[in-house]
Enzyme design. Sequence first.
Site, PDB file in Angstrom:
ATOM      1  N   ASP A 179       0.836  -1.192   0.000  1.00 24.84           N
ATOM      2  CA  ASP A 179       0.000   0.000   0.000  1.00 24.84           C
ATOM      3  C   ASP A 179       0.879   1.253   0.000  1.00 24.84           C
ATOM      4  OD1 ASP A 179      -2.874   0.979   0.417  1.00 24.84           O
ATOM      5  OD2 ASP A 179      -1.803   2.033   2.018  1.00 24.84           O
ATOM      6  N   GLU A 214       1.174  -0.577  -5.190  1.00 23.99           N
ATOM      7  CA  GLU A 214      -0.057   0.201  -5.325  1.00 23.99           C
ATOM      8  C   GLU A 214       0.325   1.673  -5.234  1.00 23.99           C
ATOM      9  OE1 GLU A 214      -3.806   2.180  -3.469  1.00 23.99           O
ATOM     10  OE2 GLU A 214      -1.832   1.905  -2.566  1.00 23.99           O
TER      11      GLU A 214
END
Length: 700
Positions: free
Chosen positions: A424, A453
């Site tokens: 993330d 991401e």
Amino acid sequence: MHVADTQAAGGDGPAPKRPRTAGNRATPGRRATKKPDPWTPVLGRIPILELSPQQPDDLWPAKAFDGEVVPFSATVFKEGHDVIDAAVVLTAPSGRAVRRPLLPINPGLGRWSASVQVDEVGAWTWHVDAWRDDWGTWLHDAGIKIPAGIDVELMFEEGARLLERVADEDSRGADAAALLRDTAGALRDRTSDAPSRWQMVTAGRVADAIAVAPIASLVTSGASRTLRVERLRAGYGSWYEFFPRSEGAVRHDDGSWTSGTFRTAAMRLPAIAEMGFDVVYIPPVHPIGTTNRKGPNNTLVAGPHDPGSPYGIGSAAGGHDAIHPDLGTEADFIAFLASARALKLEVALDIALQASPDHPWVTSNPEFFTTLADGTIAYAENPPKKYQDIYPLNFDNDPAGSYAEMRRIFQVWIDRGVRIFRIDNPHTKPLGFWERLIHDVNASAPDVIFLAEAFTRPPMMRGLAKVGFQQSYTYFTWRNTKEDLTDYLVELSQETADYMRPNFFVNTHDILTPYLQFGGTAAYKVRAAIAATSVPTWGIYSGYELIENVARPGSEENIDNEKYEYRPRDWAKASMFGTTLAPYIARLNGIRRDHPALVQLRNIHFHWTESEHLLAYSKHLDAEFTGTGSPDTIIVVANLDPHGARETIVHLDPTAFGRLPDDTFTVRDLITGARWEWGADPFVRLDPYAEPVHILLVED
């Protein structure tokens, strides 16, 4: 010859005197000291430049995955008009040598290329050999001079000497050696006319004997490069995201909830496998903090029964190495992994390197965070968004300590059986941190895959891929027009393919684009079909198959976002009433499994259509790479307008998939089963209320 010319030609003439200038005038009273020349030549006799694949900066190896067809290319040229030739030479991790001839793809620019299917995981080395083709040069020159009656006997004598030079080479065999010697003698036979002697050397037998090995000189080896080949899943696969806590979650009359667990989540895995997915991606599974916990729809106040965001990591129950008690135990997690493996699914775990205000690090390692002037710890911001429930990490306060702790965290989950990590917001951490961590992890566990991401600026997105991330989220979700999709896919399949592998998620728990919000079922089919067929790796977030298209007002994310609350879904009801796209998605994944052309990234070719609403492309794989002995060609035509039927003439380039320009051929729609006879300019009409996308197999 001037002195300068002698120097340039490598002669022994005196060096030219440097002109006296203020910059090089000798200092009075000092004796000039000659400094050693550090220069070392780079070029061999034949220049071999602009090697590919390699990263733009050549700081890290280029990437490929097991089974990928990789184009190897170089710019090779030589002064004058001699005929030259080239080959790529690869050494597999096992030490096996692979040699493939390079073919000129743009003779005027000296570009040569060959495709090789890499079939071993590990570090491959490769270089290009180039040489003067002495026989080809002689054939070229003799083919001009002999018919014109110029230097006829001289040309035949030179040809005879070339044949004698190679006749004794062991690689050609006794019969070929005898043939070459006899031909050399015949070339010198002046009793035979020139056309007969010329015909002799251009006949098939002589050409075949020479083709065994080139008659070469000036053999030059170019610079060596490394290609890192990783396992298949690093470059190819279908991903499905879901929240384990929502599967099996039960809401009680008083508003409280019983969370789903790894055990109840495992009950969802067979349906995911039936849709043809390869990877199950789950958000963070750690304890969640209570301080500043977010409520439904990202509200600032959470109720007593709100579970909080799984990205607000850390509580008294533990931090990044712990499992949320509501989800189960470590044994339950390992059992979940085993259930997935039994269905041939891999589990990708989301790792978010950030902390809630309740994380143990806040007291044990305050140096991991940024302390403001008022003594408080800075929380995360992405203006205008604020994340009061999250403290970002500061990797500069204690680089060694923070790195050691993060490396430990990853090892904990690797030891538990995780081999894929979705990271993330990696772009909010130092690039050098990721370079070191991915290298360290892959050194001991080369099968571990990292997905970045990072919806961020191109330099950072590309930089993350360069330093080691095996896959990358992309801007695909916001590329919806014909022009945007074409340009972006050309960029990904050509410009960045040596190091960046795209993962085309059609939606995420954070992203619900206007195209999906207002496009209905047709939009969901279009986006899934393009993602599944244009690149090797694609994915969906659960609920996509149910056409969950209502956004929180003023945002591009689902209302009642699952990130902040439980979201159990009635899958059985949707299946009973036919309101699910699960069969369509299963068909897409089935097509991907059946057609090796769709495993590749670099083989996409766009075809012109007369409508701005219809996108057309093909993916072709030659028979030598399919494993079936037959070529594989898929043509996709998509109506990008989810609200109305569109029609156009599609202008195909059949040479892009191994056909002659005027060929006709049969295509079969792999969604509907319909067949048509097509040529280079078929008429296409696509109705979004029927099927908005053709996925066509070229059958003959």
